[in-house]
Every structure is written in structure tokens, then in C-alpha cells.
Design an enzyme around this catalytic site. Structure first.
Site, PDB file in Angstrom:
ATOM      1  N   ASP A 202      -2.045  -2.900  -9.049  1.00 29.84           N
ATOM      2  CA  ASP A 202      -2.080  -2.555  -7.627  1.00 29.84           C
ATOM      3  C   ASP A 202      -3.426  -2.977  -7.063  1.00 29.84           C
ATOM      4  OD1 ASP A 202      -1.504  -1.298  -5.042  1.00 29.84           O
ATOM      5  OD2 ASP A 202       0.084  -0.265  -6.138  1.00 29.84           O
ATOM      6  N   HIS A 277      -0.025  -5.654  -2.761  1.00 33.94           N
ATOM      7  CA  HIS A 277      -0.593  -4.671  -3.700  1.00 33.94           C
ATOM      8  C   HIS A 277      -1.295  -5.385  -4.853  1.00 33.94           C
ATOM      9  CE1 HIS A 277       0.795  -0.843  -2.053  1.00 33.94           C
ATOM     10  NE2 HIS A 277       1.954  -1.401  -1.780  1.00 33.94           N
ATOM     11  N   GLU A 342       5.887  -3.462   0.593  1.00 32.96           N
ATOM     12  CA  GLU A 342       4.808  -3.274   1.568  1.00 32.96           C
ATOM     13  C   GLU A 342       3.908  -4.490   1.786  1.00 32.96           C
ATOM     14  OE1 GLU A 342       4.248   1.499   1.495  1.00 32.96           O
ATOM     15  OE2 GLU A 342       3.157   0.460  -0.075  1.00 32.96           O
TER      16      GLU A 342
HETATM   17  C1  ACM Z   1       6.188   2.418  -2.775  1.00 37.39           C
HETATM   18  O1  ACM Z   1       6.088   3.666  -2.726  1.00 37.39           O
HETATM   19  N1  ACM Z   1       5.389   1.642  -2.045  1.00 37.39           N
HETATM   20  C2  ACM Z   1       7.165   1.777  -3.614  1.00 37.39           C
END
Ligand code: ACM
Ligand code: ZN
Length: 773
Positions: A202, A277, A342
Site C-alpha cells: 500500500d 495504493h 481507489e
Molecule cells: C478498500 O477498502 N479500499 C478496498
């Protein structure tokens, strides 16, 4: 499942040598997740130094190992594992191919224990159930005082409802040592959960050694230590700043974890995030981005996530395939998780490489470019005979043909994917996000803003009502996700997992018809004791007393209800007293009627003594309580509290803004008129509000109070202004409008919404009470 507890009425005698303990069966058989069928017989099987285990196949040997280790540690009994069965005092395994995957059949008689199984997990689960029949002290990591290692004679048939019973550990936001992963694997096996999803990548840390790209861990594995600051208040790091917080797993560590998990019947599924991420990877190799962005590994929140991989450059895919080659060699799991969530793709809009890719591939927009990205990676995974999982964003712009969807933004994405014939794993935030609070925010350690108590986790059904039976066959199961922004330590990780993981385990193991929260909650004290022997820092939030209140429509008094999550709790309370004891407290049996300002204290009692944290609340009455209140503009459907009366019901909201005590307006002001039903003296009007800028909630910029005798002509009594200020915390604030005593029947309150949030979106205005004094 009531059948088991019919048997609970009978009493068995657990006798051993000269000590004789008589216990109701309900206290001796407490297995979680609850088995499908339990038939109790009379008598017991007793373990001693002569007890042998017969194990022939590899599965049997591995399952036997779990049992022998516990007996060695806690009981100092060395259970010998042999290949030929003696006639009695033996634990034996029997392969039974007619059983379904992961099922077991456990038969305990006075001289023999038989575990029938079909696969390794079945053999292990048979042993785990056997262990749960033993005294809890069997989980002790050192020698336990318990001497009586007996189990009741019983026949148990058991099998899981869902085949994916998972847990996700985020080891990026905070790093957890290998030893904690190994412990977690044991605990998953104990709860008959079979999948550990490791979120290895991440923004805030890359946690897996990749030999071809050493900077992923030497640079991407560490960040500037800003641990003392709140997650979202941490400042941006320059690439040159000294990075000291972090860590990573070497490939040797990974091999050890994978092998250990395999022995315990747990599959580790790695997640390698892309295209977003991945700030940690970008800090190491800026050339993976559209514009060679040079960044430091972030120490805290990143939003929106714009520093992402560039799918216009061929070299990005070469890098990812190289990384995956090493990942695939380390993890034998069928599934490989590639993230996909995201991504803010603003750079892709401007990047010449990305635009060229859009053109040559005949795509129409950046969503389709993300679909191209994930589909291309999915082909690579498929080519290597594995299956790709992605978060539900991978549906947008077109889902890759062989992909499995992990649905987190509710179950909608999962539902849609099953319509298209894809498999799904359900992890909706509503039931599966263990980074959310499990109790009231004002008494819990800092967590992510929403509320997922154990009892709610227990209600989780991965098959939503809208799904037909064909779609339902595509639901592999469900999973608890523990994101670690607010989990800096192992102790906190355990606190967030237990007992919610037990709720999740039973929610996924049992059928809807078998699930019974009351029954589960009766087993929790026993489970807590077992957790203590296991050294787990579990949460007792299920016992936290909370209040809710309604206004009685006739008396206009407040009816206060008290509850915790355990329906059988003995709750007692005192009114306007400092001490709560068995002498002073009254048993709570029905809502408490309150007609004036009152201090209420309540506690759970066990054996006639108060235990745990005492609940304390002052209900401050005022002149508007229970009066009629009208709003010029209706509050949002998302935050309707208990309806119109929310602002005159005495009860105050907390920073947990879903607590049902708030009314909220998005972008617009609040204007309310309270009819006090007769002319009344008034000298102060106070408005309760909340600010949580991270969630788009802002204090009002102005509060004005107007008074009227006839409800037609109003005169301004007081107005106060408060300009916007940046605030990273979540805080409650009252706006007090005090003035010389006046006479009025109607009170009009205008509360001005900031209206436009600094980031350009609409701002929320939250109000919990208008106090008239
Ligand atoms: C997530 O909670 N962004 C998968
Ligand atoms: Zn690009």
C-alpha cells in the site's frame, strides 16, 4: 440450532481419580463456530500419558501435531503418535471420502476418539473441535494447573456453509512481525477459518522482498516516523528525509509463513496492489508513474490517490510481471489479489503515454484504461494457472474475463459481478470492516469512523436477499478486513479482531437457519476465557452499556432504555447516586422514566457484583424537551436520528455520528421553530454540533436565536458567528446564545451551514440538541 441445547438440560459427571466435578453440559460443550449436529452420550474419554494417536496419512500426522503440541505445553502429557491402532485409549483418524470438503465427523466414546475426515482441513477441524471439548486451559502456552483432561462422550457431524472464510491483514499501514502472522494463522485454524489475505502493498509501505527490485523494500519498506501524530495529520515526506519506521518480510519469511499456514489448513492469498495504493513502490521507482513523480513514502493518509502506475508505458507491465513472477513462486494459492481500488486517474488524462495507449487499444476513457490494465494483468495471472481477485472497482470500465470480485463497497459490486457469471467474495464495510469501531466511540480506542459491533458481524450473510440461487452459487464466502491505519500494535490488532472474528467465523460456518446470536453470546464468556489462555488481548465491548431514549407520547417524559450486546446480561442502575452496588442498584427490566434532570449510572452485574466499566450519563432537562419542533428544510434521510424530536429529546450525540442522535443537512442551513406551548421565560439557547472535516462535517458559521409570542413576528435575541478553521480532529461543540431573560412561546433557531467545503464538495451540518433554558 436448538437441538444441542435440549441436551444441555442433562447433567454429566466429569469424574477423574478422586476429584469429582459436576457441571451442566451447557458449560462443558461450548464450541465456536457451533457445530451442525451434536449428540451427547453419557460418560467421558480421559486423556493420560498412555493415550495414543494413530496417524497414518500426511493429513492425519499434521492434524495430530496440533493436538500433541497443546498437550505437551499445557498438560505436559506426551501423546505418542503411532501407526497401528491399539484397542483403547486412542485417538484415531479415518478417511471418509463421502464427506464434503472440510467436513469432519467426531465420535468420542469412553475408550476411543474417532475423527472422520475427507481432507486436511476436515482432519484439523475435527482436532480443533476436540480441543474445544477440553478444558480451556489446554490453550495455555505454559503448564496449566488443570488436571482433568477429559471430554464428554459425544458425536458431532459438522461442515461449513461457505468455502471462503477469510481474514485480511493490512501489514502496510503498520508492519506486523512474522511471529504475529504465525500466531494469527493458529487462531484462524482454531476458528475454522481457512484464508489469510495479506495486504502486502500500500502507499505507506511495501512489505515483500522482491529480489529483482531491491529498492521496493529498502526504500518502499520504510517511512519517516510520524507515529506520534494522528494518521491524517501526518505531513508529506520528502524523498530525502530519513525513513526509520517500517519493515518487510524476506522471501525466507514468506516461505516459512506459507508452509506454516499450509500445515494449519490456512491458505495465504497475497495482495499486490495496482494501479493505485502504490506510493511506496513509486518512492522506490518513480519511473513507474506517468511523469516520473518523485515522492517520499507517505507516513499517513493519502487522498485522493493520484500517484499511480502508468499503464501507457510498457516498462510498467514488465515490472509488474517480474514482481508477480517472484510472488507466484512464493505463494501456491490459487488466488492472487491485485487490488484495483481507489485509483484517481487524473494523471492518465494528461499523460502522453496513457493517451497513446487509449488510442492504440481503441479505448474511450481512463476507466476503460484501468480495465485494460487489470485485464492485462489478469491474463498474466491466468497464463500462470492462477486466478485473479480484485476489489469491486475492477468492474468499472469492464471486468476482466477470469476475475473474481471482492465486494467491499456494499454487496452491489458483488451482485453485479455474479450477474455476469463471476465469482465473488463478499466483504461489505457494513459487516466486515474490523477497523471500524466495535463499541461507542467515546469509550473505544481510536478507530475508523463507523460502527460494526460483534452482533452486527454475526448477522452477516454473504448472500444478499436480491440474489437468485444461480447467482448465489458464485458467492465463495466472506471475509473480515482489518485495515491498519489505526492499528499500530499487535495488542490493538487483537483487540479489533476478537471477538468479532468469532462472530465472523460462525456467520460463515453456519447456515442462516442455524445462526442464533443469543446462543452465541452465551458462549462468549467461555470463549473469552480461552482467549485469555491464548494470550489474546480481546475486547469486551459487547458488554459496554449504551442507552437509547424515546419521549413518551402521553407524559412527555423520557423513557431511557439500557442495553449491551449480550441479551442475558444482568444490568442494574442507580438514579442520582454516586455509588453503584448490589445494595443500591435496581435491576433493569424496562425503560426508565425520567421527568427531570437526572444522573443515571448502570453496570453489568455478575454474581451480584458490578463488573466492567460503569455507564454514566446525565440527562439534562430543559424547557424544550418533548415540545413540538418544525423544520424549514427537512434533514437528510441519511441522518434522521429518531425523527423530528431528535433535537428536543435530551439525548446528546457522540462523535460517532451514526449513533442515531444527530440530524444533518447537506449544503443547506438548519432552521427550526420550537413551540413551547405556553409563554415561557428564556435566557439561553444552546445548539449542539459536531465537526469531523475528514468526513465533510463542519461547524456552523453562525447561530442565531429569534423569539416570538405569537409565532408570527420574531425578534432577534442573540446571534454568534464562528469563522471556518482547519481542524483535523473529530469534536463536539455547543454554541451558547445567552441573553437577558425574555418571555416567549416560540423559539426560532437558524444555524448556518458552511455550505461549501474547502475541497469544493458540499458540507454537512450536524445538530444533536437545541437546549432552551
Ligand atoms: C478498500 O477498502 N479500499 C478496498
Ligand atoms: Zn501515463
Amino acid at each position: 440450532m436448538k437441538r444441542l441445547f435440549l441436551a444441555a438440560l442433562c447433567i454429566i459427571s466429569l469424574s477423574c481419580n478422586n476429584s469429582s466435578v459436576t457441571k451442566p453440559i451447557s458449560e462443558t460443550i461450548q464450541i465456536t463456530p457451533k457445530p451442525k449436529n451434536v449428540k451427547l452420550e453419557s460418560g467421558v474419554f480421559s486423556f493420560d500419558a498412555n493415550t495414543k494417536i494413530v496417524a497414518q496419512t500426511e493429513s492425519e500426522v499434521l492434524a495430530a501435531e496440533i493436538l500433541t503440541e497443546k498437550f505437551q505445553k499445557a498438560a505436559t502429557i506426551k501423546l505418542e503418535v503411532i501407526e497401528q491402532s491399539p484397542h483403547s485409549n486412542v485417538i484415531q483418524f479415518k478417511e471418509n471420502t463421502s464427506l464434503q470438503a472440510e467436513a469432519y465427523h467426531l465420535i468420542v466414546s469412553k475408550d476411543k476418539v474417532t475423527i472422520e475426515y475427507q481432507d486436511l482441513r476436515g482432519a484439523i477441524y475435527g482436532v480443533q473441535t476436540l480441543l474445544q471439548l477440553l478444558p480451556n486451559a489446554i490453550e495455555n502456552s505454559s503448564v496449566a494447573e488443570q488436571q482433568n483432561w477429559s471430554i464428554p462422550c459425544v458425536e458431532i457431524e459438522d461442515a461449513p456453509q461457505f468455502k471462503w472464510r477469510g481474514v485480511m491483514l493490512d501489514v502496510s499501514r503498520h508492519f506486523f512481525e512474522k511471529e504475529y502472522i504465525l500466531k494469527t494463522i493458529d487462531r484462524l485454524s482454531f476458528l475454522k477459518m481457512n484464508t489469510l489475505h495479506l495486504h502486502l502493498v500500500d502507499d505507506q509501505g511495501w512489505r515483500i522482498e522482491i529480489k529483482k527490485y531491491p529498492k521496493l523494500t529498502s526504500v518502499g519498506g520504510f517511512r519517516v516516523d510520524q507515529e506520534e501524530k494522528p494518521w491524517n495529520a501526518r505531513s508529506k515526506n520528502s524523498p530525502e528525509a530519513e525513513a526509520t519506521y517500517g519493515g518487510f518480510y524476506t522471501q525466507e519469511d514468506i516461505k516459512e509463513m506459507v508452509a506454516y499456514a499450509q500445515k494449519r489448513g490456512v491458505t495465504i492469498v497475497p495482495e499486490i496492489e495496482m494501479p493505485a495504493h502504490v506510493s511506496s513502490a513509486i518512492a522506490a521507482y518513480p519511473e513507474l508513474t506517468c511523469f516520473n513523480q518523485k515522492i517520499g513514502v507517505p507516513s499517513g493518509g493519502v487522498w485522493p490517490i493520484t500517484d499511480i502506475f502508468c499503464p501507457g508505458k510498457e516498462s510498467t507491465f514488465e515490472f509488474l510481471e517480474d514482481v508477480l513472477d517472484e510472488v507466484l513462486a512464493l505463494f501456491p494459492s490459487t488466488y492472487i489479489h491485485l487490488g484495483g481500488d481507489e485509483a484517481t486517474k487524473t494523471n492518465w488524462e494528461k499523460c502522453p503515454h496513457c493517451q497513446q495507449r487509449i488510442k492504440t487499444e481503441g479505448l474511450t476513457n481512463v476507466d476503460e484504461l484501468q480495465s485494460y490494465f487489470m485485464s492485462r494483468m489478469e491474463r498474466y495471472i491466468s497464463k500462470n494457472n492462477r486466478k485473479m481477485i480484485g476489489w469491486d472497482e475492477i468492474i468499472e470500465g469492464g471486468i476482466a474475463p477470469g476475475a473474481t470480485v471482492m465486494s467491499w463497497r456494499g454487496t452491489k459490486g458483488g451482485l453485479e459481478a455474479t450477474v455476469q457469471g463471476h465469482d465473488v467474495i463478499m466483504t461489505p464495510t457494513s459487516h466486515c470492516y474490523f477497523d471500524y469501531y466495535q463499541g461507542p466511540q467515546d469509550v473505544e480506542p481510536k478507530a475508523w469512523g463507523s460502527y460494526v459491533p460483534s452482533s452486527k458481524v454475526y448477522q452477516f450473510n454473504p448472500i444478499p436477499k436480491e440474489m437468485d440461487s444461480v447467482q448465489a452459487t458464485h458467492v465463495l464466502g466472506g471475509q473480515a478486513n482489518l485495515w491498519a491505519e489505526y492499528i499500530p500494535t499487535e495488542a490493538q490488532s487483537e483487540y479489533m479482531f476478537y471477538p468479532r472474528l468469532a462472530s465472523m467465523s460462525e456467520a460463515l460456518w453456519s447456515t442462516e437457519g442455524q445462526k442464533d446470536w443469543d446462543d452465541f453470546s452465551e458462549r462468549l464468556p467461555n470463549l473469552f476465557q480461552r482467549f485469555e489462555f491464548m494470550g489474546i488481548n480481546y475486547a469486551e465491548s459487547v458488554y459496554t452499556i449504551q442507552s437509547s431514549a424515546k419521549i413518551d407520547s402521553v407524559s412527555k417524559n423520557i423513557m431511557v432504555s439500557l442495553q449491551n450486546e449480550i441479551p442475558s446480561s444482568d444490568l442494574r442502575y442507580v438514579v442520582n447516586q454516586d455509588e453503584i452496588s448490589s445494595a443500591s442498584a435496581e435491576k433493569y427490566t424496562k425503560p426508565i422514566e425520567i421527568a427531570e434532570t437526572t444522573k443515571l449510572k448502570a453496570s453489568r452485574f455478575v454474581n451480584n457484583n458490578p463488573v466492567g466499566k460503569v455507564f454514566e450519563k446525565e440527562f439534562v432537562f430543559h424547557k424544550a424537551v418533548g415540545k413540538s419542533i418544525r423544520y424549514k428544510e427537512k434533514y437528510s434521510k441519511s441522518y434522521q436520528g429518531v425523527g423530528d424530536g431528535t433535537l428536543v429529546n435530551v439525548l446528546r450525540g457522540s462523535t460517532h455520528f451514526h449513533d442515531g442522535q444527530w440530524l444533518a443537512w447537506l449544503g443547506s442551513d438548519m432552521e427550526a421553530v420550537i413551540d413551547l406551548s405556553e409563554s415561557t421565560t428564556i435566557s439561553k439557547v444552546t445548539v449542539g454540533t459536531l465537526e469531523n472535516q475528514g468526513s465533510g462535517i463542519y461547524f456552523p458559521t453562525k447561530v442565531a436565536v429569534y423569539l416570538s409570542e405569537d409565532g408570527q413576528s420574531y425578534a432577534l435575541a442573540k446571534e454568534i458567528e464562528r469563522p471556518f478553521k482547519v481542524n483535523k480532529e473529530s469534536v463536539l461543540k455547543t454554541f451558547e446564545c445567552a441573553f437577558e431573560t425574555k418571555q416567549a412561546r416560540y423559539v426560532k433557531v437558524k444555524v448556518k451551514n458552511l455550505a461549501k467545503a474547502p475541497n469544493g464538495g458540499g458540507s454537512w451540518l450536524f445538530v444533536d440538541e437545541v437546549v432552551v433554558e
